[in-house]
Design a protein around this motif. Structure first.
Motif: not given
Length: 163
Positions: A106-108, A110, A137-138, A140-141, A144-145
């Motif tokens: 989930y956090y990739s 970020y 950055e997080l 926006d991630h 988006k998801n």
């Protein structure tokens, strides 16, 4: 933010920030079966640790706490993505979270990931996150998801595939 219990690893978090001068704000409560653990946590605190108790999820105080936080951490023994980290990310806080569970899915890239058994690792990552400027950055991630409308569409698509 959340429960104060042994699985959430609050004691190691307190120990990791000891003598750093960084304020640690803990929002949540201990359930009756976790009172001994909570007492152990309270024995370890210094002037930098503040227990605020629990707030309703819709509370403006909780919203304000997320907005004010430079770093939100979840150094649990195991963690699902949960709302706390997602809400923190949406509020632009730097997230430090356990490496165990599904967090990386989930956090990739970020978030910073910690070994919950390692106080030095928790401390190092928290200090690193504290020195890092807040950014989008997080946020926006997540937008988006992982907002509810996106998850609902993916869930519906999944059901359509199996039906």
């Amino acid at each position: 933010v959340g429960r104060i219990d042994i699985r959430k690893n609050v004691l190691n978090l307190i120990r990791a920030l000891k003598n750093t001068g960084i304020d640690l704000v803990i929002i949540g409560k201990a359930e009756p079966d976790q009172q001994l653990y909570f007492e152990e946590c309270k024995k370890e605190v210094g002037k930098n640790v503040h227990f605020l108790g629990q707030f309703p999820h819709e509370s403006k105080i909780l919203e304000s706490a997320y907005a004010a936080a430079k770093v939100v951490t979840l150094p649990a023994d195991y963690e699902t993505p949960g709302l706390v980290g997602m809400e923190a990310g949406l509020a632009r806080a730097n997230v430090v979270i356990t490496e165990r569970g599904s967090t990386k899915d989930y956090y990739s890239k970020y978030a910073l990931y910690v070994n919950p058994e390692s106080i030095p690792d928790i401390r190092t990552k928290l200090l690193q996150a504290h020195k890092t400027e807040k950014n989008n950055e997080l946020r926006d991630h997540i937008k988006k998801n992982f907002l509810w409308d996106k998850i609902a569409k993916r869930t519906l698509e999944g059901y359509k595939k199996v039906l």
